[in-house]
Scaffold this active site. Structure first.
Site, PDB file in Angstrom:
ATOM      1  N   THR A  77       0.581   9.230  11.587  1.00  0.00           N
ATOM      2  CA  THR A  77      -0.403   8.530  10.750  1.00  0.00           C
ATOM      3  C   THR A  77       0.190   7.239  10.182  1.00  0.00           C
ATOM      4  OG1 THR A  77      -1.441  10.616  10.202  1.00  0.00           O
ATOM      5  CG2 THR A  77      -1.887   8.785   8.716  1.00  0.00           C
ATOM      6  N   PRO A 128       4.428  11.233  10.424  1.00  0.00           N
ATOM      7  CA  PRO A 128       4.888  10.062  11.188  1.00  0.00           C
ATOM      8  C   PRO A 128       3.789   9.373  11.996  1.00  0.00           C
ATOM      9  CG  PRO A 128       6.531  11.792  11.296  1.00  0.00           C
ATOM     10  CD  PRO A 128       5.354  12.384  10.568  1.00  0.00           C
ATOM     11  N   LEU A 131       0.820  -1.222   0.000  1.00  0.00           N
ATOM     12  CA  LEU A 131       0.000   0.000   0.000  1.00  0.00           C
ATOM     13  C   LEU A 131       0.852   1.271   0.000  1.00  0.00           C
ATOM     14  CD1 LEU A 131      -2.921  -1.037   2.405  1.00  0.00           C
ATOM     15  CD2 LEU A 131      -2.854  -1.095  -0.078  1.00  0.00           C
ATOM     16  N   LYS A 132       2.158   1.144   0.075  1.00  0.00           N
ATOM     17  CA  LYS A 132       3.105   2.267  -0.092  1.00  0.00           C
ATOM     18  C   LYS A 132       2.703   3.500   0.723  1.00  0.00           C
ATOM     19  CE  LYS A 132       4.348   0.827  -4.807  1.00  0.00           C
ATOM     20  NZ  LYS A 132       3.308  -0.168  -5.101  1.00  0.00           N
TER      21      LYS A 132
END
Ligand code: C5P
Length: 248
Positions: free
Chosen positions: A78, A76, A70-71
């Protein structure tokens, strides 16, 4: 057909990750049922946007490992929240963009360690995305505003991923000879663009055979159409295992 795997073919199976680039849920589940004993892992991306976490659970329940592609790229906290969610889901690998910065990668890594320790889970391997292969030098330099050569950026971002406690990167097997000796021995390389001899290259430009990719130092080969589009998928997967086993 049933194939009795030799010890080397069983080791070869751990190198193969089938890209489940199939949209229909039943077709995905059929492919997993058909192939789980011949491939070590399944890569899920659009199937997640189509069918949600249930498709990941379904593959894991059928005995497959999952690479959730999902890249992630966000602030940070989140990305750490995403990392926590996918660790609890039980994936074996997931990825994020190195361009999100060291603070983002470290936050994800810290959360993965905390959650897996707290719940007694095997921590997933965290994989960095460097420069996407769809990005040209012109786009990198003039659109995105990052100077320099693509391969230098791939290497510097791979080093940044390592420094931020990520386990490896996605790259082309063809790039490994330029970067592998500049990174630690235990770094993990996931390589797409794999085609057995005689199989259509489709839209892939730079391809390598499974055995050559393993010889070049790949840790996990992402293989899609060469298996799921084959007339006999099990035979195609088994021949890939034989090819890899020949160099183990
Ligand atoms: O069918 P094929 O083996 O070409 O599929 C390759 C898979 O690897 C696809 O899911 C594709 O999105 C992914 N991928 C790629 N090239 C990259 C990164 C990911 O082909 N550079």
């Amino acid at each position: 057909m049933e194939y009795k795997l030799t010890d080397k073919e069983k080791s070869a199976r751990e190198y193969v990750c089938l890209a489940l680039d199939i949209s229909d849920k039943e077709e995905i589940e059929k492919a997993v049922d058909e192939l789980w004993d011949l491939v070590g892992c399944f890569k899920i991306h659009t199937a997640f946007t189509n069918h949600g976490p249930e498709i990941v659970k379904s593959v894991i329940n059928k005995g497959g490992k999952v690479f959730l592609d999902l890249k992630f790229h966000d602030i940070p906290n989140t990305v750490a929240n995403y990392a926590e969610a996918v660790t609890k889901l039980g994936v074996s690998y997931f990825n994020m963009h190195v361009s999100g910065g060291t603070e983002m990668m470290k936050a994800a890594s810290k959360r993965v360690s905390e959650v897996s320790m707290g719940l007694n889970l095997v921590p997933p391997k965290m994989i960095g995305m460097t420069v996407l292969t769809s990005i040209s030098k012109d786009v990198l330099n003039n659109e995105i505003g990052i100077e320099g050569e693509i391969e230098d950026k791939v290497l510097s971002w791979a080093k940044l991923a390592k420094e931020s406690a990520l386990d490896g990167i996605v790259c082309s097997a063809a790039d490994l000879d330029k970067i592998k000796d500049k990174l630690p021995d235990d770094f993990f390389y996931i390589t797409p663009g794999i085609r057995p001899v005689g199989v259509s290259h489709d839209d892939q430009v730079r391809v390598m055979t499974p055995s050559n990719a393993v010889k070049a130092g790949s840790s996990l080969l992402v293989i899609g159409r060469a298996i799921y589009k084959a007339e006999d998928r099990r035979k195609a997967a088994y021949e890939i295992l034989q090819d890899i086993a020949s160099v183990l």
